[in-house]
Motif scaffolding. Structure first.
Motif, PDB file in Angstrom:
ATOM      1  N   LEU A   1       0.814  -1.215   0.000  1.00 19.75           N
ATOM      2  CA  LEU A   1       0.000   0.000   0.000  1.00 19.75           C
ATOM      3  C   LEU A   1       0.846   1.263   0.000  1.00 19.75           C
ATOM      4  CD1 LEU A   1      -2.675  -1.117   2.598  1.00 19.75           C
ATOM      5  CD2 LEU A   1      -2.846  -1.148   0.111  1.00 19.75           C
ATOM      6  N   VAL A   2       2.039   1.172   0.523  1.00 19.55           N
ATOM      7  CA  VAL A   2       2.940   2.320   0.555  1.00 19.55           C
ATOM      8  C   VAL A   2       3.865   2.323  -0.657  1.00 19.55           C
ATOM      9  CG1 VAL A   2       4.747   3.452   1.902  1.00 19.55           C
ATOM     10  CG2 VAL A   2       2.860   2.326   3.066  1.00 19.55           C
ATOM     11  N   CYS A   3       4.314   1.156  -1.068  1.00 19.07           N
ATOM     12  CA  CYS A   3       5.336   1.070  -2.114  1.00 19.07           C
ATOM     13  C   CYS A   3       4.799   1.304  -3.523  1.00 19.07           C
ATOM     14  CB  CYS A   3       6.027  -0.285  -2.049  1.00 19.07           C
ATOM     15  SG  CYS A   3       7.009  -0.455  -0.566  1.00 19.07           S
ATOM     16  N   ILE A   4       3.549   0.998  -3.759  1.00 20.89           N
ATOM     17  CA  ILE A   4       3.008   1.221  -5.101  1.00 20.89           C
ATOM     18  C   ILE A   4       2.978   2.706  -5.449  1.00 20.89           C
ATOM     19  CG2 ILE A   4       0.925   1.015  -6.510  1.00 20.89           C
ATOM     20  CD1 ILE A   4       0.553  -1.767  -5.298  1.00 20.89           C
ATOM     21  N   PRO A   5       2.466   3.591  -4.574  1.00 22.77           N
ATOM     22  CA  PRO A   5       2.558   5.026  -4.921  1.00 22.77           C
ATOM     23  C   PRO A   5       3.998   5.538  -5.018  1.00 22.77           C
ATOM     24  CG  PRO A   5       0.927   4.693  -3.212  1.00 22.77           C
ATOM     25  CD  PRO A   5       1.648   3.392  -3.391  1.00 22.77           C
ATOM     26  N   LEU A   6       4.888   5.021  -4.187  1.00 21.91           N
ATOM     27  CA  LEU A   6       6.289   5.438  -4.282  1.00 21.91           C
ATOM     28  C   LEU A   6       6.915   4.985  -5.597  1.00 21.91           C
ATOM     29  CD1 LEU A   6       7.672   4.879  -0.677  1.00 21.91           C
ATOM     30  CD2 LEU A   6       7.319   7.044  -1.873  1.00 21.91           C
ATOM     31  N   SER A   7       6.518   3.812  -6.086  1.00 19.87           N
ATOM     32  CA  SER A   7       7.058   3.362  -7.371  1.00 19.87           C
ATOM     33  C   SER A   7       6.532   4.221  -8.512  1.00 19.87           C
ATOM     34  CB  SER A   7       6.732   1.889  -7.601  1.00 19.87           C
ATOM     35  OG  SER A   7       5.343   1.714  -7.762  1.00 19.87           O
ATOM     36  N   TYR A   8       5.292   4.701  -8.411  1.00 18.22           N
ATOM     37  CA  TYR A   8       4.775   5.618  -9.434  1.00 18.22           C
ATOM     38  C   TYR A   8       5.565   6.923  -9.439  1.00 18.22           C
ATOM     39  CZ  TYR A   8       0.689   2.615 -10.018  1.00 18.22           C
ATOM     40  OH  TYR A   8      -0.144   1.575 -10.271  1.00 18.22           O
ATOM     41  N   LEU A   9       5.958   7.370  -8.268  1.00 15.84           N
ATOM     42  CA  LEU A   9       6.757   8.588  -8.188  1.00 15.84           C
ATOM     43  C   LEU A   9       8.123   8.391  -8.836  1.00 15.84           C
ATOM     44  CD1 LEU A   9       6.849  11.494  -7.093  1.00 15.84           C
ATOM     45  CD2 LEU A   9       7.831  10.544  -5.003  1.00 15.84           C
ATOM     46  N   SER A  10       8.732   7.236  -8.628  1.00 15.98           N
ATOM     47  CA  SER A  10      10.026   6.990  -9.256  1.00 15.98           C
ATOM     48  C   SER A  10       9.883   6.860 -10.770  1.00 15.98           C
ATOM     49  CB  SER A  10      10.699   5.761  -8.652  1.00 15.98           C
ATOM     50  OG  SER A  10       9.977   4.599  -8.938  1.00 15.98           O
ATOM     51  N   ILE A  11       8.790   6.258 -11.245  1.00 20.51           N
ATOM     52  CA  ILE A  11       8.554   6.166 -12.696  1.00 20.51           C
ATOM     53  C   ILE A  11       8.358   7.558 -13.285  1.00 20.51           C
ATOM     54  CG2 ILE A  11       6.886   5.396 -14.431  1.00 20.51           C
ATOM     55  CD1 ILE A  11       6.572   2.835 -12.781  1.00 20.51           C
ATOM     56  N   PHE A  12       7.673   8.423 -12.552  1.00 20.35           N
ATOM     57  CA  PHE A  12       7.500   9.808 -13.016  1.00 20.35           C
ATOM     58  C   PHE A  12       8.851  10.483 -13.222  1.00 20.35           C
ATOM     59  CE2 PHE A  12       7.470  14.270 -11.686  1.00 20.35           C
ATOM     60  CZ  PHE A  12       6.739  14.823 -12.731  1.00 20.35           C
ATOM     61  N   PHE A  13       9.757  10.357 -12.250  1.00 17.91           N
ATOM     62  CA  PHE A  13      11.071  10.981 -12.386  1.00 17.91           C
ATOM     63  C   PHE A  13      11.884  10.345 -13.514  1.00 17.91           C
ATOM     64  CE2 PHE A  13      10.494  12.561  -7.961  1.00 17.91           C
ATOM     65  CZ  PHE A  13      10.608  13.898  -8.269  1.00 17.91           C
ATOM     66  N   PHE A  14      11.724   9.037 -13.735  1.00 15.69           N
ATOM     67  CA  PHE A  14      12.435   8.391 -14.840  1.00 15.69           C
ATOM     68  C   PHE A  14      11.940   8.923 -16.178  1.00 15.69           C
ATOM     69  CE2 PHE A  14      12.641   4.990 -18.009  1.00 15.69           C
ATOM     70  CZ  PHE A  14      14.010   4.869 -18.108  1.00 15.69           C
ATOM     71  N   MET A  15      10.619   9.017 -16.328  1.00 13.53           N
ATOM     72  CA  MET A  15      10.076   9.519 -17.590  1.00 13.53           C
ATOM     73  C   MET A  15      10.443  10.990 -17.806  1.00 13.53           C
ATOM     74  SD  MET A  15       6.460   7.557 -17.811  1.00 13.53           S
ATOM     75  CE  MET A  15       6.143   8.102 -19.459  1.00 13.53           C
ATOM     76  N   LEU A  16      10.470  11.770 -16.734  1.00 13.86           N
ATOM     77  CA  LEU A  16      10.893  13.163 -16.848  1.00 13.86           C
ATOM     78  C   LEU A  16      12.359  13.253 -17.270  1.00 13.86           C
ATOM     79  CD1 LEU A  16       9.982  16.091 -16.498  1.00 13.86           C
ATOM     80  CD2 LEU A  16      10.689  15.923 -14.116  1.00 13.86           C
TER      81      LEU A  16
ATOM     82  N   LEU B   1      15.662   8.473 -31.340  1.00 16.31           N
ATOM     83  CA  LEU B   1      14.937   7.211 -31.483  1.00 16.31           C
ATOM     84  C   LEU B   1      15.397   6.190 -30.451  1.00 16.31           C
ATOM     85  CD1 LEU B   1      12.946   5.465 -33.168  1.00 16.31           C
ATOM     86  CD2 LEU B   1      14.935   4.748 -34.496  1.00 16.31           C
ATOM     87  N   LEU B   2      16.694   6.076 -30.241  1.00 13.33           N
ATOM     88  CA  LEU B   2      17.210   5.135 -29.241  1.00 13.33           C
ATOM     89  C   LEU B   2      16.803   5.529 -27.824  1.00 13.33           C
ATOM     90  CD1 LEU B   2      20.775   4.434 -30.652  1.00 13.33           C
ATOM     91  CD2 LEU B   2      18.805   2.895 -30.642  1.00 13.33           C
ATOM     92  N   LEU B   3      16.780   6.817 -27.545  1.00 12.18           N
ATOM     93  CA  LEU B   3      16.376   7.289 -26.225  1.00 12.18           C
ATOM     94  C   LEU B   3      14.909   6.988 -25.944  1.00 12.18           C
ATOM     95  CD1 LEU B   3      17.473   8.820 -23.759  1.00 12.18           C
ATOM     96  CD2 LEU B   3      16.689  10.910 -24.854  1.00 12.18           C
ATOM     97  N   LEU B   4      14.048   7.257 -26.912  1.00 14.78           N
ATOM     98  CA  LEU B   4      12.624   6.966 -26.731  1.00 14.78           C
ATOM     99  C   LEU B   4      12.357   5.466 -26.690  1.00 14.78           C
ATOM    100  CD1 LEU B   4      11.079   9.743 -28.971  1.00 14.78           C
ATOM    101  CD2 LEU B   4      11.287   9.691 -26.489  1.00 14.78           C
ATOM    102  N   THR B   5      13.118   4.682 -27.448  1.00 11.70           N
ATOM    103  CA  THR B   5      12.998   3.222 -27.376  1.00 11.70           C
ATOM    104  C   THR B   5      13.396   2.711 -26.000  1.00 11.70           C
ATOM    105  OG1 THR B   5      13.487   3.081 -29.743  1.00 11.70           O
ATOM    106  CG2 THR B   5      13.716   1.069 -28.448  1.00 11.70           C
ATOM    107  N   ALA B   6      14.443   3.275 -25.443  1.00  6.74           N
ATOM    108  CA  ALA B   6      14.854   2.876 -24.098  1.00  6.74           C
ATOM    109  C   ALA B   6      13.790   3.198 -23.072  1.00  6.74           C
ATOM    110  CB  ALA B   6      16.163   3.578 -23.718  1.00  6.74           C
ATOM    111  N   MET B   7      13.108   4.337 -23.226  1.00  5.84           N
ATOM    112  CA  MET B   7      12.044   4.681 -22.286  1.00  5.84           C
ATOM    113  C   MET B   7      10.878   3.696 -22.400  1.00  5.84           C
ATOM    114  SD  MET B   7       9.800   8.143 -21.786  1.00  5.84           S
ATOM    115  CE  MET B   7       8.637   7.841 -23.092  1.00  5.84           C
ATOM    116  N   LEU B   8      10.522   3.342 -23.629  1.00  6.92           N
ATOM    117  CA  LEU B   8       9.402   2.408 -23.808  1.00  6.92           C
ATOM    118  C   LEU B   8       9.734   1.024 -23.297  1.00  6.92           C
ATOM    119  CD1 LEU B   8       8.124   3.450 -27.342  1.00  6.92           C
ATOM    120  CD2 LEU B   8       7.028   3.860 -25.124  1.00  6.92           C
ATOM    121  N   LEU B   9      10.957   0.575 -23.487  1.00  5.36           N
ATOM    122  CA  LEU B   9      11.340  -0.753 -23.014  1.00  5.36           C
ATOM    123  C   LEU B   9      11.514  -0.801 -21.506  1.00  5.36           C
ATOM    124  CD1 LEU B   9      13.896  -1.805 -25.764  1.00  5.36           C
ATOM    125  CD2 LEU B   9      11.540  -2.604 -25.473  1.00  5.36           C
TER     126      LEU B   9
END
Length: 130
Positions: free
Chosen positions: A83-98, A120-128
């Protein structure tokens, strides 16, 4: 030499001439550090919550029974920690995508003939990675 892009400043391919006071507030390097902090904080908080509220979940869990090995994910995969780690993981994904978006933004303004391939390689890395 530096370029000014709206309110953010970026270093050109030849080097950076900024003083520490002139560094951009939001950069791909800083957001990557924020991602790392959030990612490892997720595991630290998860293990703490599991150790305090579900001590038995560390000793008796499905991963340890099936594979006979303790995994780092055990601490974040038990119920009170989820319950605590799922929102924290969303926050880390947000910073990765940013981080990827800011790096892609910088690549579009860099000179060079390989700019499209790097983007193209950078966006591919983000999608993968997500």
């Amino acid at each position: 030499t530096g370029r000014v892009l709206s309110t953010m400043r970026w270093c050109s391919a030849r080097g950076c001439t900024f003083t520490p006071d002139e560094l951009p507030l939001v950069s791909s390097g800083r957001t990557l550090v924020a991602f790392d902090v959030c990612f490892f904080a997720t595991y630290a908080v998860g293990w703490f919550v599991t150790a305090v509220f579900n001590r038995g979940g560390l000793e008796d869990n499905g991963i340890a029974r099936v594979f006979r090995v303790y995994n780092i994910c055990i601490g974040v995969d038990t119920m009170p920690a989820r319950l605590v780690c799922i929102p924290l993981s969303y926050l880390s994904i947000f910073f990765f995508m940013l981080t990827v978006i800011l790096a892609a933004h910088r690549v579009t303004y860099e000179p060079g003939v390989w700019k499209a391939l790097r983007l193209l390689l950078l966006l591919t890395a983000m999608l993968l990675a997500t």
